[in-house]
Scaffold this active site. Structure first.
Site, PDB file in Angstrom:
ATOM      1  N   ASP A   1       0.857  -1.193   0.000  1.00 38.77           N
ATOM      2  CA  ASP A   1       0.000   0.000   0.000  1.00 38.77           C
ATOM      3  C   ASP A   1       0.893   1.243   0.000  1.00 38.77           C
ATOM      4  OD1 ASP A   1      -2.377  -1.418   0.134  1.00 38.77           O
ATOM      5  OD2 ASP A   1      -2.659  -1.143   2.284  1.00 38.77           O
TER       6      ASP A   1
ATOM      7  N   ARG B   1      -0.977  -0.890  -8.477  1.00 40.05           N
ATOM      8  CA  ARG B   1      -2.362  -0.508  -8.200  1.00 40.05           C
ATOM      9  C   ARG B   1      -2.373   1.003  -8.375  1.00 40.05           C
ATOM     10  NH1 ARG B   1      -3.719  -0.968  -2.281  1.00 40.05           N
ATOM     11  NH2 ARG B   1      -4.186  -3.157  -2.668  1.00 40.05           N
TER      12      ARG B   1
HETATM   13  P1  FDA Z   1     -14.262   9.189  -5.018  1.00 42.55           P
HETATM   14  O1  FDA Z   1     -13.684   9.521  -3.700  1.00 42.55           O
HETATM   15  O2  FDA Z   1     -14.600  10.300  -5.945  1.00 42.55           O
HETATM   16  O3  FDA Z   1     -15.509   8.273  -4.775  1.00 42.55           O
HETATM   17  C1  FDA Z   1     -16.376   7.887  -5.842  1.00 42.55           C
HETATM   18  C2  FDA Z   1     -17.697   7.450  -5.245  1.00 42.55           C
HETATM   19  O4  FDA Z   1     -17.462   6.265  -4.467  1.00 42.55           O
HETATM   20  C3  FDA Z   1     -18.281   8.452  -4.252  1.00 42.55           C
HETATM   21  O5  FDA Z   1     -19.152   9.326  -4.893  1.00 42.55           O
HETATM   22  C4  FDA Z   1     -19.003   7.572  -3.278  1.00 42.55           C
HETATM   23  O6  FDA Z   1     -20.304   7.272  -3.797  1.00 42.55           O
HETATM   24  C5  FDA Z   1     -18.219   6.292  -3.294  1.00 42.55           C
HETATM   25  N1  FDA Z   1     -17.353   6.182  -2.135  1.00 42.55           N
HETATM   26  C6  FDA Z   1     -16.019   6.411  -2.071  1.00 42.55           C
HETATM   27  N2  FDA Z   1     -15.546   6.161  -0.828  1.00 42.55           N
HETATM   28  C7  FDA Z   1     -16.617   5.775  -0.092  1.00 42.55           C
HETATM   29  C8  FDA Z   1     -16.798   5.368   1.250  1.00 42.55           C
HETATM   30  N3  FDA Z   1     -15.783   5.313   2.112  1.00 42.55           N
HETATM   31  N4  FDA Z   1     -18.048   5.030   1.665  1.00 42.55           N
HETATM   32  C9  FDA Z   1     -19.085   5.048   0.807  1.00 42.55           C
HETATM   33  N5  FDA Z   1     -18.983   5.432  -0.472  1.00 42.55           N
HETATM   34  C10 FDA Z   1     -17.769   5.792  -0.920  1.00 42.55           C
HETATM   35  N6  FDA Z   1      -5.301   5.223  -1.091  1.00 42.55           N
HETATM   36  C11 FDA Z   1      -3.987   5.440  -0.780  1.00 42.55           C
HETATM   37  O7  FDA Z   1      -3.601   6.594  -0.562  1.00 42.55           O
HETATM   38  N7  FDA Z   1      -3.110   4.402  -0.721  1.00 42.55           N
HETATM   39  C12 FDA Z   1      -3.484   3.127  -0.989  1.00 42.55           C
HETATM   40  O8  FDA Z   1      -2.642   2.208  -0.933  1.00 42.55           O
HETATM   41  C13 FDA Z   1      -4.853   2.873  -1.324  1.00 42.55           C
HETATM   42  N8  FDA Z   1      -5.298   1.627  -1.593  1.00 42.55           N
HETATM   43  C14 FDA Z   1      -6.578   1.445  -2.083  1.00 42.55           C
HETATM   44  C15 FDA Z   1      -7.005   0.179  -2.485  1.00 42.55           C
HETATM   45  C16 FDA Z   1      -8.252   0.007  -3.072  1.00 42.55           C
HETATM   46  C17 FDA Z   1      -8.672  -1.357  -3.537  1.00 42.55           C
HETATM   47  C18 FDA Z   1      -9.116   1.135  -3.253  1.00 42.55           C
HETATM   48  C19 FDA Z   1     -10.437   1.002  -3.933  1.00 42.55           C
HETATM   49  C20 FDA Z   1      -8.726   2.371  -2.791  1.00 42.55           C
HETATM   50  C21 FDA Z   1      -7.477   2.542  -2.194  1.00 42.55           C
HETATM   51  N9  FDA Z   1      -7.061   3.778  -1.718  1.00 42.55           N
HETATM   52  C22 FDA Z   1      -5.737   3.970  -1.364  1.00 42.55           C
HETATM   53  C23 FDA Z   1      -8.050   4.865  -1.514  1.00 42.55           C
HETATM   54  C24 FDA Z   1      -8.140   5.773  -2.730  1.00 42.55           C
HETATM   55  O9  FDA Z   1      -6.964   6.530  -2.845  1.00 42.55           O
HETATM   56  C25 FDA Z   1      -9.350   6.740  -2.613  1.00 42.55           C
HETATM   57  O10 FDA Z   1      -9.195   7.538  -1.502  1.00 42.55           O
HETATM   58  C26 FDA Z   1     -10.691   6.060  -2.517  1.00 42.55           C
HETATM   59  O11 FDA Z   1     -10.752   4.936  -3.334  1.00 42.55           O
HETATM   60  C27 FDA Z   1     -11.793   7.033  -2.931  1.00 42.55           C
HETATM   61  O12 FDA Z   1     -11.559   7.454  -4.243  1.00 42.55           O
HETATM   62  P2  FDA Z   1     -12.465   6.981  -5.482  1.00 42.55           P
HETATM   63  O13 FDA Z   1     -11.545   6.716  -6.631  1.00 42.55           O
HETATM   64  O14 FDA Z   1     -13.291   5.824  -5.076  1.00 42.55           O
HETATM   65  O15 FDA Z   1     -13.298   8.238  -5.873  1.00 42.55           O
END
Ligand code: FDA
Length: 300
Positions: A125, A176
């Site tokens: 991560d 990732r």
């Molecule tokens: P965005 O934040 O725009 O979310 C899109 C939509 O998803 C939102 O409108 C909401 O509906 C939904 N959503 C998102 N988060 C939610 C929540 N907690 N509860 C409910 N709904 C939610 N970051 C990092 O800095 N280091 C890392 O190693 C990782 N590893 C990682 C692994 C995996 C498998 C994922 C999916 C994510 C990570 N992340 C991470 C976190 C990533 O950087 C990011 O903060 C989150 O995925 C939220 O960003 P989105 O791309 O989902 O978009």
């Protein structure tokens, strides 16, 4: 995020721990390894893969770091004995990155070696920007020795496009790609949501185009769409990429990705140290922040 949501989210640290625990149950498999195994079995049964994360970060001693490594080794043994379709995700600060990077490298190397013997992949991560250089250095060193280790890059960092290029040049890279979750200064990170999405797409295109394996980690449907578009345009086979989502987030989007015929991996955190992970997840979800704080006022 609008102003009201921002205020609500800033208030989350004031919320009592049991209430945070109640609302974060959906994001965490449980405290014990058996809980995680049960959740991974369900995920596998529904046609998805998993990555197991033992909750914890920033250890304050070498003993704690060694204990975390031992827990990961138990997880690896269980993945193999239970024949789970799962790998592991590890935060290097849990293995003393900030205390002593050399020691961290030694302890983590043992985890990767054990995983290699068992045929299991290990994802590192990515944490806040104070860890980026050391994390990448440890990744590059281990990647030369083992083929079962991969890294995370964060699209909000301005350096990411260059990191992606130089890692790809060094070959055999497994990424990732996510947006990034930590609070970072403007000088090093994009703050604008559209720019982060454009940078995500730019970096993803380079990674996929240049032959890297990519875990496309997002719940943002626009980025899922971009991922699907690139996969189609580049005519990529399924072995070259996967989508990734966090446990407890947007189960409808899971179905959409699976129905379109793509592979999907769910990030499954478990363990005693659930509080910091939960706080990050609740901060991302203003609806829950609003609900938690409204409930608090009702109770008062
Ligand atoms: P965005 O934040 O725009 O979310 C899109 C939509 O998803 C939102 O409108 C909401 O509906 C939904 N959503 C998102 N988060 C939610 C929540 N907690 N509860 C409910 N709904 C939610 N970051 C990092 O800095 N280091 C890392 O190693 C990782 N590893 C990682 C692994 C995996 C498998 C994922 C999916 C994510 C990570 N992340 C991470 C976190 C990533 O950087 C990011 O903060 C989150 O995925 C939220 O960003 P989105 O791309 O989902 O978009």
């Amino acid at each position: 995020m609008n102003v009201i949501n921002r205020v609500l989210v800033t208030g989350i640290p004031l919320v009592p721990k049991p209430i945070v625990g109640f609302f974060s149950r959906r994001y965490i498999a449980g405290k014990a390894l058996e809980d995680a195994v049960r959740v991974v079995r369900e995920i596998n049964r529904d046609g998805m893969m998993a990555t197991l994360d033992v909750l914890g970060e920033e250890t304050s001693s070498r003993e704690e770091a060694r204990a975390a490594a031992e827990t990961y080794k138990r997880v690896l043994a269980v993945i193999q004995s239970e024949k789970l379709d799962a790998n592991v995700s590890v935060k290097l600060t849990q293995m003393a990155l900030k205390l002593d990077p050399r020691f961290c490298r030694e302890v983590f190397r043992e985890v990767v070696r054990e995983a290699h013997q068992r045929g299991i992949f290990v994802r590192i991560d990515m944490e806040d920007s104070s860890c980026t250089d050391e994390t990448l250095a440890i990744y590059e060193e281990l990647r030369r020795e083992f083929d079962n280790v991969g890294i995370v890059l964060q699209a909000y960092l301005r350096r990411t496009v260059f990191d992606a290029d130089s890692l790809i040049q060094n070959g055999r890279t497994n990424f990732r790609l996510c947006k990034g979750i930590y609070v970072e200064p403007r000088l090093i990170a994009y703050g604008d949501k559209d720019l982060i999405n454009r940078n995500f797409t730019l970096v993803l295109e380079r990674m996929l185009h240049d032959g890297a394996y990519v875990g496309i980690a997002t719940h943002d449907e626009r980025l899922v769409w971009e991922g699907m578009r690139l996969v189609r345009e580049l005519n990529l086979p399924k072995e070259r990429y996967e989508f990734q989502m966090l446990l407890g987030v947007d189960t409808e989007l899971r179905k959409i990705i699976l129905a379109a015929g793509h592979r999907l991996r769910i990030y499954v955190p478990f363990g005693e140290k659930w509080y910091r992970y939960s706080m990050r997840r609740l901060r991302e979800n203003p609806q829950i922040g609003r609900y938690v704080i409204q409930n608090l006022f009702h109770r008062a």
